[in-house]
Design a protein around this motif. Structure first.
Motif, PDB file in Angstrom:
ATOM      1  N   GLU A  20       0.815  -1.216   0.000  1.00 20.98           N
ATOM      2  CA  GLU A  20       0.000   0.000   0.000  1.00 20.98           C
ATOM      3  C   GLU A  20       0.848   1.266   0.000  1.00 20.98           C
ATOM      4  OE1 GLU A  20      -2.466  -0.405   3.398  1.00 20.98           O
ATOM      5  OE2 GLU A  20      -3.579  -2.135   2.607  1.00 20.98           O
ATOM      6  N   ASN A  21       2.165   1.100   0.020  1.00 24.00           N
ATOM      7  CA  ASN A  21       3.082   2.244   0.040  1.00 24.00           C
ATOM      8  C   ASN A  21       4.221   1.977  -0.933  1.00 24.00           C
ATOM      9  OD1 ASN A  21       2.203   3.986   2.642  1.00 24.00           O
ATOM     10  ND2 ASN A  21       1.978   1.803   3.080  1.00 24.00           N
ATOM     11  N   LEU A  27      12.379   2.466   7.924  1.00 18.87           N
ATOM     12  CA  LEU A  27      12.319   1.375   8.895  1.00 18.87           C
ATOM     13  C   LEU A  27      11.514   1.782  10.124  1.00 18.87           C
ATOM     14  CD1 LEU A  27      13.172  -1.382  10.007  1.00 18.87           C
ATOM     15  CD2 LEU A  27      15.309  -0.318  10.788  1.00 18.87           C
ATOM     16  N   GLY A  28      11.721   2.991  10.614  1.00 23.15           N
ATOM     17  CA  GLY A  28      10.998   3.451  11.792  1.00 23.15           C
ATOM     18  C   GLY A  28       9.497   3.495  11.573  1.00 23.15           C
ATOM     19  N   GLU A  29       9.078   3.940  10.396  1.00 25.29           N
ATOM     20  CA  GLU A  29       7.649   3.993  10.077  1.00 25.29           C
ATOM     21  C   GLU A  29       7.073   2.592   9.972  1.00 25.29           C
ATOM     22  OE1 GLU A  29       3.874   5.673   8.933  1.00 25.29           O
ATOM     23  OE2 GLU A  29       5.603   6.301  10.131  1.00 25.29           O
ATOM     24  N   ILE A  30       7.809   1.687   9.367  1.00 30.35           N
ATOM     25  CA  ILE A  30       7.355   0.300   9.263  1.00 30.35           C
ATOM     26  C   ILE A  30       7.197  -0.302  10.648  1.00 30.35           C
ATOM     27  CG2 ILE A  30       8.022  -2.021   8.500  1.00 30.35           C
ATOM     28  CD1 ILE A  30       9.437  -0.647   6.119  1.00 30.35           C
ATOM     29  N   SER A  31       8.177  -0.072  11.507  1.00 26.87           N
ATOM     30  CA  SER A  31       8.121  -0.583  12.878  1.00 26.87           C
ATOM     31  C   SER A  31       6.904  -0.047  13.613  1.00 26.87           C
ATOM     32  CB  SER A  31       9.404  -0.195  13.617  1.00 26.87           C
ATOM     33  OG  SER A  31       9.304  -0.500  14.984  1.00 26.87           O
ATOM     34  N   LEU A  65       8.594  -3.055  -1.834  1.00 19.60           N
ATOM     35  CA  LEU A  65       8.496  -4.368  -2.462  1.00 19.60           C
ATOM     36  C   LEU A  65       9.126  -4.318  -3.843  1.00 19.60           C
ATOM     37  CD1 LEU A  65       4.837  -5.534  -1.675  1.00 19.60           C
ATOM     38  CD2 LEU A  65       6.947  -6.311  -0.578  1.00 19.60           C
ATOM     39  N   SER A  66       9.710  -5.421  -4.252  1.00 19.25           N
ATOM     40  CA  SER A  66      10.177  -5.524  -5.633  1.00 19.25           C
ATOM     41  C   SER A  66       8.976  -5.849  -6.522  1.00 19.25           C
ATOM     42  CB  SER A  66      11.225  -6.633  -5.753  1.00 19.25           C
ATOM     43  OG  SER A  66      10.627  -7.906  -5.560  1.00 19.25           O
ATOM     44  N   LEU A  67       9.191  -5.866  -7.817  1.00 17.04           N
ATOM     45  CA  LEU A  67       8.095  -6.169  -8.740  1.00 17.04           C
ATOM     46  C   LEU A  67       7.817  -7.673  -8.829  1.00 17.04           C
ATOM     47  CD1 LEU A  67       8.760  -3.694 -11.680  1.00 17.04           C
ATOM     48  CD2 LEU A  67       7.036  -3.533  -9.867  1.00 17.04           C
TER      49      LEU A  67
END
Length: 271
Positions: A20-21, A27-31, A65-67
């Motif tokens: 979705e992003n 990393l901090g936002e993902i955490s 994410l990769s494709l």
């Protein structure tokens, strides 16, 4: 066993978040979004990167994410034959109504757009922003699906989608549970959902659920400039959308699983 399940759940939560992003995340936002320690998030991201499912931007250090996942998802969608089956039906619906025909499928998180067709060739043409997730609380597609669910679940999903927020939607977006519940009642009674300037100003839409037996697998809709959806015309458009829904239902490539017959996995679940 529970540890393995927890790791798998975290991994798919991470993949869903990154999907979705697409512009990459720190990393901090993902955490923070996953509510896990940075060290745990970093380990998962490192593993996904090593396996080729994710990548780290060399300049910002952000992750995306990769494709690879998109390619595999496209292969799966093609293998279901859904695009081949649905597109001609959507094209006919869009051409007959001179609107934007769209179809969404049900997944565990809600509704996701998978196909569209533009029927208008001149005059005002509705061309929405390209997004994957259907905003449930302010679209006809969202109402068409939520009206088939238990009311408590439907309202909970609507709230999670943004019901009650004043910074989303068009000038007539519904903002209270009571009003939204009444709209779902109306949708159930007449068999089709409408959204008049709820998602965007000047835009209206009509949608119908797609059913395979008792299971709702998706929704089909037509949207366009509001002047094409007057109270006199709307029921006629709804009949055309209903006909498309019935045709899609009869041709849907995935059937309900039988305990005595092996069938392909179901495309989606309404739970």
């Amino acid at each position: 066993m529970r540890l393995v399940k927890s790791l798998v759940e975290r991994c798919f939560d991470l993949i869903s978040l990154l999907s979705e992003n697409a512009g990459a995340m720190a990393l901090g936002e993902i955490s923070r979004r996953l509510d896990v320690p940075k060290s745990a998030a970093h380990r998962l991201l490192t593993t996904l990167c090593e396996l080729g499912w994710a990548e780290q931007d060399p300049d910002s250090g952000f992750y995306r994410l990769s494709l690879r996942l998109a390619v595999i998802g496209q292969r799966l969608l093609v293998s279901t034959r859904i695009p081949d089956i649905c597109q001609p039906i959507l094209d006919r619906l869009a051409n007959a109504t001179e609107g934007l025909g769209r179809m969404a499928i049900v997944d565990p998180d809600g509704l996701t757009w998978i196909a569209h067709s533009q029927g208008a060739r001149s005059g005002l043409i509705y061309q929405p922003d390209i997004v994957a997730r259907v905003p449930l609380h302010m679209t006809a597609n969202g109402k068409a699906w939520l009206a088939t669910l238990d009311r408590d679940e439907a309202l909970a999903r609507a709230v999670a989608s943004g019901l009650g927020r004043t910074d989303m939607g068009g000038p007539r977006v519904i903002t209270t549970k009571q009003t939204f519940s009444a709209a779902l009642d109306e949708t159930q009674e007449r068999g089709w959902a409408a959204a008049i300037e709820e998602a965007e100003a000047g835009v209206a839409a009509i949608a119908v659920a797609i059913r395979v037996g008792e299971q709702v697998v998706g929704t089909v809709s037509v949207a366009g400039p509001i002047h094409r959806f007057s109270p006199l015309v709307a029921p006629q458009v709804a009949d055309q959308v209903k006909a498309a829904s019935q045709e899609l239902s009869s041709l849907w490539p995935y059937r309900i699983a039988s305990p005595h017959k092996q069938t392909p996995p179901r495309l989606a679940s309404s739970t």
